[in-house]
Design a protein around this motif. Structure first.
Motif, PDB file in Angstrom:
ATOM      1  N   ALA A  51     -16.993  12.795  40.619  1.00 26.04           N
ATOM      2  CA  ALA A  51     -16.721  14.212  40.354  1.00 26.04           C
ATOM      3  C   ALA A  51     -16.478  15.000  41.630  1.00 26.04           C
ATOM      4  CB  ALA A  51     -17.888  14.832  39.586  1.00 26.04           C
ATOM      5  N   ARG A  52     -16.815  14.366  42.756  1.00 21.27           N
ATOM      6  CA  ARG A  52     -16.768  15.044  44.056  1.00 21.27           C
ATOM      7  C   ARG A  52     -17.574  16.330  44.009  1.00 21.27           C
ATOM      8  NH1 ARG A  52     -10.858  13.578  44.277  1.00 21.27           N
ATOM      9  NH2 ARG A  52     -10.868  11.576  45.313  1.00 21.27           N
ATOM     10  N   GLY A  53     -18.759  16.218  43.413  1.00 16.07           N
ATOM     11  CA  GLY A  53     -19.643  17.363  43.290  1.00 16.07           C
ATOM     12  C   GLY A  53     -20.702  17.101  42.240  1.00 16.07           C
ATOM     13  N   ARG A  54     -21.278  18.149  41.780  1.00 14.70           N
ATOM     14  CA  ARG A  54     -22.392  18.070  40.844  1.00 14.70           C
ATOM     15  C   ARG A  54     -21.956  17.552  39.476  1.00 14.70           C
ATOM     16  NH1 ARG A  54     -26.785  22.886  40.091  1.00 14.70           N
ATOM     17  NH2 ARG A  54     -28.208  21.659  38.842  1.00 14.70           N
ATOM     18  N   ALA A  55     -22.843  16.764  38.860  1.00 16.91           N
ATOM     19  CA  ALA A  55     -22.613  16.237  37.515  1.00 16.91           C
ATOM     20  C   ALA A  55     -23.960  16.138  36.822  1.00 16.91           C
ATOM     21  CB  ALA A  55     -21.934  14.877  37.570  1.00 16.91           C
ATOM     22  N   ALA A  56     -23.956  16.293  35.505  1.00 15.01           N
ATOM     23  CA  ALA A  56     -25.198  16.269  34.734  1.00 15.01           C
ATOM     24  C   ALA A  56     -25.153  15.177  33.676  1.00 15.01           C
ATOM     25  CB  ALA A  56     -25.417  17.621  34.055  1.00 15.01           C
ATOM     26  N   ARG A  84     -13.158   7.822  32.030  1.00 16.57           N
ATOM     27  CA  ARG A  84     -13.233   9.225  32.398  1.00 16.57           C
ATOM     28  C   ARG A  84     -12.365  10.045  31.460  1.00 16.57           C
ATOM     29  NH1 ARG A  84     -11.774  10.681  37.886  1.00 16.57           N
ATOM     30  NH2 ARG A  84     -10.327  12.203  37.110  1.00 16.57           N
ATOM     31  N   GLY A  85     -12.842  11.251  31.173  1.00 19.04           N
ATOM     32  CA  GLY A  85     -12.095  12.189  30.361  1.00 19.04           C
ATOM     33  C   GLY A  85     -11.712  13.379  31.228  1.00 19.04           C
ATOM     34  N   ARG A  86     -11.540  14.530  30.609  1.00 15.82           N
ATOM     35  CA  ARG A  86     -11.172  15.728  31.369  1.00 15.82           C
ATOM     36  C   ARG A  86     -12.347  16.219  32.219  1.00 15.82           C
ATOM     37  NH1 ARG A  86     -10.912  21.071  31.667  1.00 15.82           N
ATOM     38  NH2 ARG A  86     -12.234  21.582  29.916  1.00 15.82           N
ATOM     39  N   LEU A 127     -12.685  17.101  36.077  1.00 18.06           N
ATOM     40  CA  LEU A 127     -12.813  16.096  37.129  1.00 18.06           C
ATOM     41  C   LEU A 127     -11.597  16.203  38.047  1.00 18.06           C
ATOM     42  CD1 LEU A 127     -13.964  13.047  34.997  1.00 18.06           C
ATOM     43  CD2 LEU A 127     -15.316  14.239  36.724  1.00 18.06           C
ATOM     44  N   PRO A 128     -11.733  15.784  39.292  1.00 20.68           N
ATOM     45  CA  PRO A 128     -10.558  15.781  40.173  1.00 20.68           C
ATOM     46  C   PRO A 128      -9.425  14.970  39.545  1.00 20.68           C
ATOM     47  CG  PRO A 128     -12.540  15.262  41.406  1.00 20.68           C
ATOM     48  CD  PRO A 128     -12.918  15.278  39.959  1.00 20.68           C
TER      49      PRO A 128
END
Length: 142
Positions: A51-56, A84-86, A127-128
């Motif tokens: 995600a190049r960042g935060r994910a839950a 992976r989705g959007r 996501l990127p």
């Protein structure tokens, strides 16, 4: 997945830790919840990178406890992005144990975790566009 007798992945684990006495249930065995939390940490590491960042974490499905983990065992956790989705991604995690006085390994747990990339307001974000390039990992000596 679901192959207890499979060979340990030939890649660097996302996490490698030692099961300690504080991680046991009342019967003295390693608590399944401890192992599941280690798996969530491993999946979270893969998710944050993708995600190049935060994910839950939003879901865990298909968890299977295939064998016990004992105090003193080395636990290696392997994670891979499987879809992976959007805003979401599914990450497969396997946990393997090795007794501290042996070289044999056994798969003990596996699951699929679903994560959603989130922004600074904890709301889903895309996501990127371009996934991370594959990074070659050295083989684990075994």
């Amino acid at each position: 997945m679901l192959h207890k007798d499979a060979k340990m992945p030939d890649e660097v684990p996302v996490i490698r830790t030692i099961a300690m006495p504080a991680d046991t249930n009342p019967a003295g065995d390693i608590f399944g919840g401890w192992l599941m939390s280690q798996m969530d940490l491993a999946a979270g590491n893969v998710a944050a990178r993708a995600a190049r960042g935060r994910a839950a974490t939003v879901a865990v499905d298909a968890i299977a406890f295939l064998g016990p983990v004992f105090v003193g065992d080395e636990v290696s956790l392997f994670g891979r992005l499987v879809s992976r989705g959007r805003t979401s991604m599914r990450i497969e995690v396997e946990a393997w144990r090795r007794s501290r006085d042996a070289d044999d390994t056994n798969k003990v747990t596996e699951a699929v975790f679903t994560f959603v990339a989130i922004d600074e307001n904890r709301r889903p974000r895309p996501l990127p566009e371009v996934p991370l390039p594959e990074v070659p990992m050295p083989a684990v000596e075994g």
